[in-house]
Design an enzyme around this catalytic site. Sequence first.
Site, PDB file in Angstrom:
ATOM      1  N   ASP A 139       0.828  -1.211   0.000  1.00 29.76           N
ATOM      2  CA  ASP A 139       0.000   0.000   0.000  1.00 29.76           C
ATOM      3  C   ASP A 139       0.861   1.259   0.000  1.00 29.76           C
ATOM      4  OD1 ASP A 139       0.705  -0.766   2.715  1.00 29.76           O
ATOM      5  OD2 ASP A 139      -0.587   0.860   3.405  1.00 29.76           O
TER       6      ASP A 139
ATOM      7  N   GLU B 261       0.076  -1.089   5.703  1.00 33.20           N
ATOM      8  CA  GLU B 261       1.164  -0.679   6.594  1.00 33.20           C
ATOM      9  C   GLU B 261       1.016   0.785   6.974  1.00 33.20           C
ATOM     10  OE1 GLU B 261       5.225   1.013   7.510  1.00 33.20           O
ATOM     11  OE2 GLU B 261       3.796   1.536   5.933  1.00 33.20           O
TER      12      GLU B 261
END
Length: 481
Positions: free
Chosen positions: A77, A144
């Site tokens: 991400d 994350e």
Amino acid sequence: MAFENLEPREVFHFFEEICNIPHGSGNLQQISDYLVNFAKERGLEFIQDEKLNVIIKAPGTAGYEDKEPVILQGHMDMVAVKEADSDIDMKKDGLRITTDGEYVWAKGTSLGGDDGIAVAYCLALLDSKDIPHPPMEVVITTDEETGMFGASFIDLSSLKGKKMINIDNEEEGVFITSCAGGARVYSELLVGKAEVDGVRASVKVSGLLGGHSGEMIIKGRGNANHILARALLEAMECSDLHIVDIKGGVADNAIPFEAEAEVMVDSKDFEAFAHSIEATAKDVLGELEVKDPGVKITVNDNGRKNEEGVLSVITEDTRKVLSLICAMPDGVQTMSASVEGLVETSLNLGILKFEGDRVTLEHSVRSSVESSKEHLIRKLCIIARSFGAVVTVSGAYPGWKYREHSVLRDHMVEVYEKLYGKKPQLQAIHAGLECGLLSDKIDDLDCISIGPDMQDIHSTKEKLSVKSTANVWEYLKAVLK
């Protein structure tokens, strides 16, 4: 292909493919499925879990089959930030990437080099037919940037490796050996609303540098959410105003560079209101002229004329909302006593929003000392609750402690010295990495974090160095060999 002439070609090929897939935090089905299809097409063993984390395993090359596996790790991400005038839908569109041969970046948005370049390195290694390497276990996690939720959930019991190279660092030649822990704190304040007559106006804070709230917090850059609340609260001393809408920031771990409020001002007070905003703008510019010199606070910057009428606004709770924001601490709280120049404890009000009948503040809290992190969270809870807000804490993750004896670190330092004739810099950082969480899942995990040079991650000014990307690629291959 925007990057077809860049070297290393194989790495930039996969990085461009990643950039063409929307992959902001919370929008990861497509990028996760892309990784699964990559593994399927090459006959590689893979696992995709319900949180969309992906593990891909590859056997060692000839002569390395029986070597100990090495874990390579990054996250899929990105912090999806765009400029106010950008027409890109970052949930649906790919990035408009470009390069001048020295750097690569995305037009009008963040680039996602953090951590797309890690995924690109891993895919290039997995795709290669001629790079010598031991068995590889590639771990690509999700979300994350919003709390390390993928790493918290992932099951690593199928892995055999005890040495992990995390590729989530943004400075070549710097090896990260420990990092801070952190958490997210959400404060929700219910507000009353009513119809109020007056002059409608917009107040906007813009021009700030923003940046990663772990790496850049030490720079003392302005927080647009705090500046906006301050400007409006100071204006309330000389004018009757109410909030119609208020918002700022895009991620709790990115320092907000813009924030905006729509307000209703009593018509007789409008001139005093405008003068107050102008005075606060001068004060803030004076305070930030060295650290964040582009800051602006404007009234009706969109060119719209003042509109008189009746609107639904936050009534007497407007002062409570602004006072709550201004009462919250912000930025660096404590510097480390043991590591010179290292921030020990900090916080960042990354997101401010008003939806329905509640105003929400989203903070990212970090500390390399667990008790200090907990105390700062406690302080936020005390302040928020004293204003009547409801507080939720989530996404807590541990710090990553320095390992006194590390076979992996010694090996990587030795390889670096042979390649470059100098020692790398070993460093502790205030930013959060997944190494601490993953170390809790694998007994005696030996890990280190590396990466190529990047600038202004988590912002629309983000750039990735082409030369440094090539350097780290050659170094990574040498380490695996």
